[in-house]
Design a protein around this motif. Sequence first.
Motif, short mmCIF file in Angstrom:
data_model
loop_
_atom_site.label_atom_id
_atom_site.label_comp_id
_atom_site.label_asym_id
_atom_site.label_seq_id
_atom_site.Cartn_x
_atom_site.Cartn_y
_atom_site.Cartn_z
N SER A 62 0.85 -1.19 0.00
CA SER A 62 0.00 0.00 0.00
C SER A 62 0.88 1.24 0.00
N LYS A 63 0.29 2.39 -0.25
CA LYS A 63 1.07 3.63 -0.24
C LYS A 63 1.65 3.90 1.15
N HIS A 64 1.01 3.38 2.18
CA HIS A 64 1.48 3.61 3.54
C HIS A 64 2.76 2.81 3.84
N ALA A 66 5.24 2.64 1.71
CA ALA A 66 6.33 3.27 0.98
C ALA A 66 7.09 4.23 1.88
N TRP A 70 8.98 8.09 -1.81
CA TRP A 70 8.19 7.05 -2.49
C TRP A 70 6.72 7.11 -2.07
N ARG A 71 6.44 7.57 -0.84
CA ARG A 71 5.04 7.66 -0.43
C ARG A 71 4.28 8.66 -1.30
N TYR A 73 5.06 9.41 -4.30
CA TYR A 73 4.96 8.76 -5.61
C TYR A 73 3.73 7.84 -5.66
N TYR A 74 3.54 7.06 -4.61
CA TYR A 74 2.41 6.12 -4.61
C TYR A 74 1.11 6.77 -4.19
N GLU A 75 1.16 8.01 -3.71
CA GLU A 75 -0.08 8.78 -3.60
C GLU A 75 -0.65 9.01 -5.00
N GLU A 78 -1.40 5.14 -6.69
CA GLU A 78 -1.98 4.16 -5.77
C GLU A 78 -2.57 2.97 -6.52
N THR A 81 -0.27 -0.07 -6.41
CA THR A 81 0.10 -0.76 -5.17
C THR A 81 -0.53 -2.14 -5.18
#
Length: 202
Positions: A62-64, A66, A70-71, A73-75, A78, A81
Motif C-alpha cells: 500500500s502507499k502507507h 512506501a 516514495w510515499r 509517488y504512490y499517492e 496508488e 500498489t
Amino acid sequence: MGQLLTPPGPRAAHLCIDMQRLFEPGAPWATPWMDRVLPRIIKLAQHAPECTVFTRFIPPRSKHDARGIWRAYYEKWECVTRERLDPELIELVPALAACVPPAAVVDRPIYNAFGNGRLQAHLDAHGIDTVIVSGGETDVCVLASVLAAIDIGYRVIVAEDALCSSSDQSHDALLQLYAERFSIQIEVASTADILRMWALDD
C-alpha cells in the motif's frame, strides 16, 4: 550507434529489466513500444536462457508502506500498489516467463535492480563479470541499473534496439549519453551484433 570492443564471452549474463505485464499496452504503466523490442529480447533470452536474469519491479502493498518520497509517488500511483493491482500484472510477459527456468528472476522495490543486493549476489555466485542489458525503461530502471552496474565494476553492454521507454526523446538522449559520456564503461551495440559475437564457451 556503437560496437562491441571484444566478444562478451562465457562470463556474460543477459540482464533483462522489468519486462512485466505491468508495462504492456493497456496496463497502468504502459510503455508504448514494448511490443516492438520484445522479439529482440526473446532472441537474447533464448540464446542463453541459463545465463539470463529477469528483474521485476515490485510495488509496495500500500502507499502507507512506501518510505520517504516514495510515499508521495504512490499517492499518485496508488492504482499500482499491490492491494489495488491485479497480481498477474507483476508477472513477466508470457513469452519471457516461458524461459524460467533455467532463467532466473530477481525482484526489488526500487528503480535500481542492484539495490537490495540480490542481483549482485546471484551474478557473483555464477562468476559473471559482464552484463548485457535489455528491457525498460531506458530512462528510469535501466538507467539506474546500468549506473549501479558500472559502480560495482561490471562490463556493461547495452542492447540498443532491445530497450524501450515511454519517451522517444529521453531514450535517444540516453543512448547517446551511454555511447559518448560513458564510452569506456558502457558499450552500445545492436542485438544482432551481440548475438553474433556472444560465445557461450571458451
